[in-house]
Enzyme design. Structure first.
Site, short mmCIF file in Angstrom:
data_model
loop_
_atom_site.label_atom_id
_atom_site.label_comp_id
_atom_site.label_asym_id
_atom_site.label_seq_id
_atom_site.Cartn_x
_atom_site.Cartn_y
_atom_site.Cartn_z
N LYS A 131 0.86 -1.19 0.00
CA LYS A 131 0.00 0.00 0.00
C LYS A 131 0.89 1.24 0.00
CE LYS A 131 -4.24 1.09 2.55
NZ LYS A 131 -4.82 0.94 3.89
C1 E4P Z 1 -8.09 1.51 4.45
O1 E4P Z 1 -7.41 1.17 3.55
C2 E4P Z 1 -8.07 2.87 5.03
O2 E4P Z 1 -6.83 3.12 5.57
C3 E4P Z 1 -9.19 3.02 6.02
O3 E4P Z 1 -10.37 2.50 5.44
C4 E4P Z 1 -9.36 4.41 6.53
O4 E4P Z 1 -10.54 4.46 7.31
P1 E4P Z 1 -10.84 5.67 8.31
O5 E4P Z 1 -11.03 6.91 7.52
O6 E4P Z 1 -12.10 5.27 9.03
O7 E4P Z 1 -9.65 5.75 9.23
#
Ligand code: E4P
Length: 217
Positions: free
Chosen positions: A83
């Site tokens: 990622k």
């Molecule tokens: C996933 O890949 C993201 O990092 C995550 O869904 C972020 O979610 P949040 O905005 O609730 O922290």
């Protein structure tokens, strides 16, 4: 529609995985911090449970170090997805790592233009953050719909991974507009089952069979 769980909590991943509800997992530095675990160890354990893509996020900000981190992360297991953030360095890392045959999830996407760049850099997944757009009074679902349309217009193969999913309505809306994947906290996925008429109906059925005095076993 694929379900990824957005957590690094092993017990919660196992619980949903045993029900066949887990097509993959996403983590991020905040979720790793919350788990209190070492990033390499916990990611390895998640990969031993789930066979689908498991996103592990780089922590560097320059392309060269992101690529080195990505190459280390992919050694954890075959299903690791690296990622990277939606910056020019992140896109450079995406281009290199995807060129080497690794899955890459480009994260922190907040616009259709960013999503176009990620697709051109060879991203396997683009992660537009629905909830965080809603948080600032924009409509996160509009972005999912827009990226879907643009990717379809040009046949981009990058999968739309709707992230920052906070409610069950987000999941329904993502299904309507054709997100390929949603990633949501386990609690949100589990609450998809809730309906007061199911509870009410079941209570009435149980009450009626009790009145007959009958038992199947
Ligand atoms: C996933 O890949 C993201 O990092 C995550 O869904 C972020 O979610 P949040 O905005 O609730 O922290």
């Amino acid at each position: 529609m694929k379900f990824f769980v957005d957590t690094a909590e092993i017990d919660q991943i196992k619980e949903l995985n045993d029900l066949g509800m887990v097509d993959g997992v996403t983590t991020n530095p905040s979720l790793i911090m919350k788990s209190g675990r070492d990033i390499i160890e916990v990611t390895k354990e998640i990969c031993s449970i789930v066979s689908g893509p498991v996103s592990a996020e780089v922590t560097a900000t320059d392309a060269e170090t992101m690529i080195a981190e990505g190459r280390k992360l992919v050694k954890i297991a075959d299903n690791i997805t690296v990622k990277v953030p939606l910056t020019w360095d992140g896109l450079k890392a995406c281009k290199t790592l995807s060129g080497e045959g690794h899955m890459v999830n480009v994260t922190l996407c907040f616009s259709t233009n960013q999503a176009i760049l990620a697709a051109k850099a060879g991203a396997t997944f683009i992660s537009p953050f629905v909830g965080r757009l809603d948080d600032i009074n924009l409509d996160g679902m509009d972005l999912i719909e827009d990226i879907r349309m643009v990717y379809d217009n040009y046949g981009f193969e990058t999968q739309v991974l709707a992230a920052s999913i906070r409610t069950t309505n987000h999941i329904t809306d993502c299904a309507r507009v054709g997100a390929d994947v949603i990633t949501a906290p386990p609690a949100v996925i589990k609450s998809m089952i809730n309906h007061p008429l199911t509870d009410k109906g079941l209570a009435a059925f149980l009450e009626d069979i009790k009145k007959t005095g009958q038992k199947i076993l």
